[in-house]
Design an enzyme around this catalytic site. Structure first.
Site, mmCIF file in Angstrom:
data_model
loop_
_atom_site.group_PDB
_atom_site.id
_atom_site.type_symbol
_atom_site.label_atom_id
_atom_site.label_comp_id
_atom_site.label_asym_id
_atom_site.label_seq_id
_atom_site.Cartn_x
_atom_site.Cartn_y
_atom_site.Cartn_z
ATOM 1 C CG ASP A 70 -5.494 9.656 61.522
ATOM 2 O OD1 ASP A 70 -5.866 9.644 60.343
ATOM 3 O OD2 ASP A 70 -5.374 10.705 62.185
ATOM 4 C CG LEU A 129 -9.043 19.081 57.468
ATOM 5 C CD1 LEU A 129 -8.768 20.568 57.548
ATOM 6 C CD2 LEU A 129 -9.936 18.779 56.274
ATOM 7 N NE ARG A 130 -2.018 13.589 61.095
ATOM 8 C CZ ARG A 130 -2.539 13.466 62.311
ATOM 9 N NH1 ARG A 130 -3.406 12.524 62.563
ATOM 10 N NH2 ARG A 130 -2.192 14.283 63.275
ATOM 11 N N GLY A 131 -5.847 13.169 56.084
ATOM 12 C CA GLY A 131 -5.981 12.372 54.855
ATOM 13 C C GLY A 131 -5.906 13.232 53.607
ATOM 14 C CB VAL A 137 -1.308 12.317 53.728
ATOM 15 C CG1 VAL A 137 -0.531 11.147 53.160
ATOM 16 C CG2 VAL A 137 -0.786 12.656 55.113
#
Length: 338
Positions: free
Chosen positions: A192, A275-277, A280
């Site tokens: 992830d 919230l990384r998705g 990115v």
């Protein structure tokens, strides 16, 4: 870009046939390193390391302070009038058996205590600053070491502490990991942390396979002649990447609020943790628009990069294989009404 006679010739990036996912993911990370690196998974012999080396060869040189172990940008120097030189963007290969000391660097405690100076021996992270750190077979690397690499890649800093002495130096690099799924996947928590995940496979079409073999044979026999044939397309791509970086740096690409909401809706419907998705996907869509020299992100931009940004964030069960992209594309179609 001239080629030093004592250097091994590098296969031209624009001559690489197929593997579009991998090439796009690498280019977008070079345009915006904050995307967070690329994990490339695929069969052996699919040109993973060849492509990464070809990308580095394509990039413009950077200006550094002379004899500086961290490739420091002269504009960030604490002193004025420093001696400068230019160099190719560094590409550091991380050997599989590397220790943490080799990666992070070491502090000579004895020297520090007897001479009162911080004696630091820089490691591979220092060498990779402002460049690319390439880890082949990253899935076979010790989890703790992968964690260290991902932490440095995300923060842009490397900190070494020993016996109460602490050294901190910049370590801003693009982390590129590659591996063969047959040898096991990375743990989902580590996966992830990579910005993008590209899947590549062996080319199946006989015509393309013949073309690849012919190209490789010609390159091995007459490397410089082969490179000269692609010099124009190489220069054009270098120019395109440089312009895209400049456009992004002056905040010249707009991603509408409506599209931001739709990206978050996709992440929510796919049950992506954190919230990384979202972050990115936003960054990659803007980098792609900049690469095409456009100031507005389109739905097509998002469609092109959304699978690369989200497929590795869907897994909850470690035994489940990574989505080829079908699930992500289905949700994209629903949200965007495609």
């Amino acid at each position: 870009m001239s080629e030093a006679t004592n250097e091994r010739p590098v296969f031209p990036f624009t001559a690489i046939v197929g593997q579009e996912e991998m090439k796009l993911a690498l280019i977008l990370n070079v345009i915006d390193p904050k995307i967070g690196g690329v994990m490339i998974m695929g069969d052996r012999g699919t040109g993973k390391s060849t492509t990464v080396r070809a990308l580095v060869d394509l990039l413009p040189e950077i200006e550094v302070i002379e004899n500086d172990p961290f490739n420091t940008d002269p504009s960030e120097a604490s002193e004025k009038n420093v001696e400068t030189t230019s160099m190719k963007i560094p590409m550091v290969d991380l050997p599989l058996g590397a220790t943490e000391d080799r990666v992070c660097g070491t502090i000579d405690i004895e020297k520090a205590l007897t001479e009162g100076v911080k004696a630091f021996e820089p490691g591979l992270l220092a060498k990779a600053n402002r460049g690319i750190l390439y880890v082949d077979e990253v899935n076979l690397l010790d989890d703790h070491l992968v964690d260290v690499l991902l932490d440095s890649a995300a923060s842009g800093w490397n900190t070494v502490e020993r016996e109460g002495i602490s050294i901190c130096h910049p370590a801003r690099f693009i982390l590129v990991g590659s591996g063969n799924p047959e040898e096991g996947e990375l743990r989902p928590q580590l996966l992830d942390r990579f910005g993008m995940h590209a899947q590549i496979g062996t080319v199946r079409e006989p015509d393309l396979r013949v073309k690849i073999v012919e190209q490789r044979t010609r390159f091995d026999e007459y490397p410089q002649t082969f490179r000269d044939e692609y010099q124009e397309s190489q220069n054009a791509l270098t120019d395109k990447i440089t312009k895209a970086r400049a456009l992004l740096n002056k905040d010249g690409v707009n991603l509408s609020y409506d599209f931001q909401v739709k990206i978050s809706q996709i992440c929510s419907e796919l049950n992506v943790d954190g919230l990384r998705g979202d972050i990115v996907t936003n960054r990659a869509a803007k980098a792609l628009a900049a690469f095409d020299n456009r100031e507005e992100v389109t739905a097509q931009d998002i469609f092109k990069i959304v699978t690369l940004c989200l497929r590795h964030r869907l897994r909850k069960d470690p035994l489940e294989s990574i989505d080829s992209g079908t699930k992500v594309q289905e949700v994209f179609s629903t949200v965007f009404g495609y």
